[in-house]
Design a protein around this motif. Structure first.
Motif, mmCIF file in Angstrom:
data_model
loop_
_atom_site.group_PDB
_atom_site.id
_atom_site.type_symbol
_atom_site.label_atom_id
_atom_site.label_comp_id
_atom_site.label_asym_id
_atom_site.label_seq_id
_atom_site.Cartn_x
_atom_site.Cartn_y
_atom_site.Cartn_z
ATOM 1 N N GLY A 21 46.959 12.074 -61.858
ATOM 2 C CA GLY A 21 48.103 12.697 -61.173
ATOM 3 C C GLY A 21 49.221 13.038 -62.134
ATOM 4 N N VAL A 22 49.555 12.100 -63.009
ATOM 5 C CA VAL A 22 50.589 12.351 -64.014
ATOM 6 C C VAL A 22 50.152 13.491 -64.938
ATOM 7 C CG1 VAL A 22 51.737 11.358 -66.048
ATOM 8 C CG2 VAL A 22 51.589 10.046 -63.929
ATOM 9 N N SER A 23 48.885 13.509 -65.295
ATOM 10 C CA SER A 23 48.375 14.582 -66.158
ATOM 11 C C SER A 23 48.432 15.933 -65.461
ATOM 12 C CB SER A 23 46.940 14.276 -66.585
ATOM 13 O OG SER A 23 46.909 13.133 -67.405
ATOM 14 N N GLY A 24 48.161 15.956 -64.172
ATOM 15 C CA GLY A 24 48.258 17.204 -63.410
ATOM 16 C C GLY A 24 49.679 17.747 -63.413
ATOM 17 N N VAL A 25 50.646 16.872 -63.203
ATOM 18 C CA VAL A 25 52.051 17.281 -63.259
ATOM 19 C C VAL A 25 52.392 17.754 -64.677
ATOM 20 C CG1 VAL A 25 54.440 16.449 -63.097
ATOM 21 C CG2 VAL A 25 52.770 15.805 -61.349
ATOM 22 N N ALA A 26 51.886 17.040 -65.677
ATOM 23 C CA ALA A 26 52.150 17.416 -67.072
ATOM 24 C C ALA A 26 51.570 18.793 -67.398
ATOM 25 C CB ALA A 26 51.585 16.364 -68.021
ATOM 26 N N LEU A 27 50.417 19.120 -66.828
ATOM 27 C CA LEU A 27 49.821 20.444 -67.037
ATOM 28 C C LEU A 27 50.761 21.546 -66.550
ATOM 29 C CD1 LEU A 27 46.123 19.836 -65.977
ATOM 30 C CD2 LEU A 27 46.854 20.746 -68.163
ATOM 31 N N VAL A 28 51.308 21.353 -65.374
ATOM 32 C CA VAL A 28 52.218 22.348 -64.797
ATOM 33 C C VAL A 28 53.495 22.448 -65.623
ATOM 34 C CG1 VAL A 28 53.602 22.927 -62.767
ATOM 35 C CG2 VAL A 28 51.261 22.074 -62.476
ATOM 36 N N VAL A 29 54.063 21.300 -65.951
ATOM 37 C CA VAL A 29 55.295 21.291 -66.747
ATOM 38 C C VAL A 29 55.045 21.918 -68.120
ATOM 39 C CG1 VAL A 29 57.002 19.798 -67.883
ATOM 40 C CG2 VAL A 29 56.318 19.340 -65.518
ATOM 41 N N ALA A 30 53.900 21.609 -68.726
ATOM 42 C CA ALA A 30 53.571 22.185 -70.039
ATOM 43 C C ALA A 30 53.449 23.704 -69.953
ATOM 44 C CB ALA A 30 52.280 21.573 -70.576
ATOM 45 N N ALA A 31 52.848 24.200 -68.886
ATOM 46 C CA ALA A 31 52.710 25.647 -68.729
ATOM 47 C C ALA A 31 54.080 26.309 -68.583
ATOM 48 C CB ALA A 31 51.837 25.975 -67.519
ATOM 49 N N VAL A 32 54.946 25.702 -67.786
ATOM 50 C CA VAL A 32 56.284 26.272 -67.574
ATOM 51 C C VAL A 32 57.104 26.216 -68.866
ATOM 52 C CG1 VAL A 32 58.471 25.961 -66.345
ATOM 53 C CG2 VAL A 32 56.305 25.808 -65.096
ATOM 54 N N LEU A 33 57.162 25.037 -69.485
ATOM 55 C CA LEU A 33 57.931 24.910 -70.719
ATOM 56 C C LEU A 33 57.343 25.766 -71.841
ATOM 57 C CD1 LEU A 33 58.832 21.100 -70.851
ATOM 58 C CD2 LEU A 33 60.356 23.029 -70.423
ATOM 59 N N GLY A 34 56.021 25.755 -71.941
ATOM 60 C CA GLY A 34 55.376 26.585 -72.954
ATOM 61 C C GLY A 34 55.706 28.051 -72.764
#
Length: 142
Positions: A21-34
């Motif tokens: 779950g944390v990794s899923g949120v991190a994927l989204v945040v990484a895409a936005v920040l990236g």
């Protein structure tokens, strides 16, 4: 070995839903920040980095849990073999990506670093709070 742990071998996988779950949120945040910081290549590269870590750590967890279910004496050998295989593959993949000249290499590397920090931090939190509470409360044998 702790008798409660031997009665409940599934304890090795109980942390996985939280970490995924944390990794899923991190994927989204990484895409936005990236995307915000490096454009399209950042929006692609950063979440790929997080996904590499998530896949790698999940596979390790599953392989080690399998080894433990077959014979606990296999855990070290299987874990080390998985570790060596994963890092060899990661090295080859990163070498190929680096030699390709792809502009998303830096966001990918930052995604890998963020994924490692988040997974490890969440796992430490899980072990020190949720798992520790279960062991202290005697829930391991239930």
């Amino acid at each position: 070995m702790d008798p409660a742990a031997s009665d409940d071998r599934r304890w090795r996988l109980r942390h996985l839903p939280v970490l995924l779950g944390v990794s899923g949120v991190a994927l989204v945040v990484a895409a936005v920040l990236g995307g915000l910081l490096a454009g399209g290549v950042g929006a692609v590269g950063a979440p790929i980095g997080v996904a590499i870590v998530t896949l790698s750590y999940t596979l390790s967890t599953l392989v080690i849990a399998w080894a433990d279910s077959v014979n606990p004496q296999l855990v070290l050998a299987v874990g080390l073999a998985a570790y060596a295989t994963k890092f060899t593959l990661l090295g080859v993949i990163m070498s190929v990506v680096a030699s390709s000249g792809w502009a998303g290499l830096v966001p990918l590397c930052l995604g890998v670093a963020a994924g490692v920090v988040l997974w490890t931090g969440t796992h430490i939190w899980w072990i020190s709070t949720v798992h520790a509470r279960r062991v202290r409360g005697g829930e391991m044998s239930r």
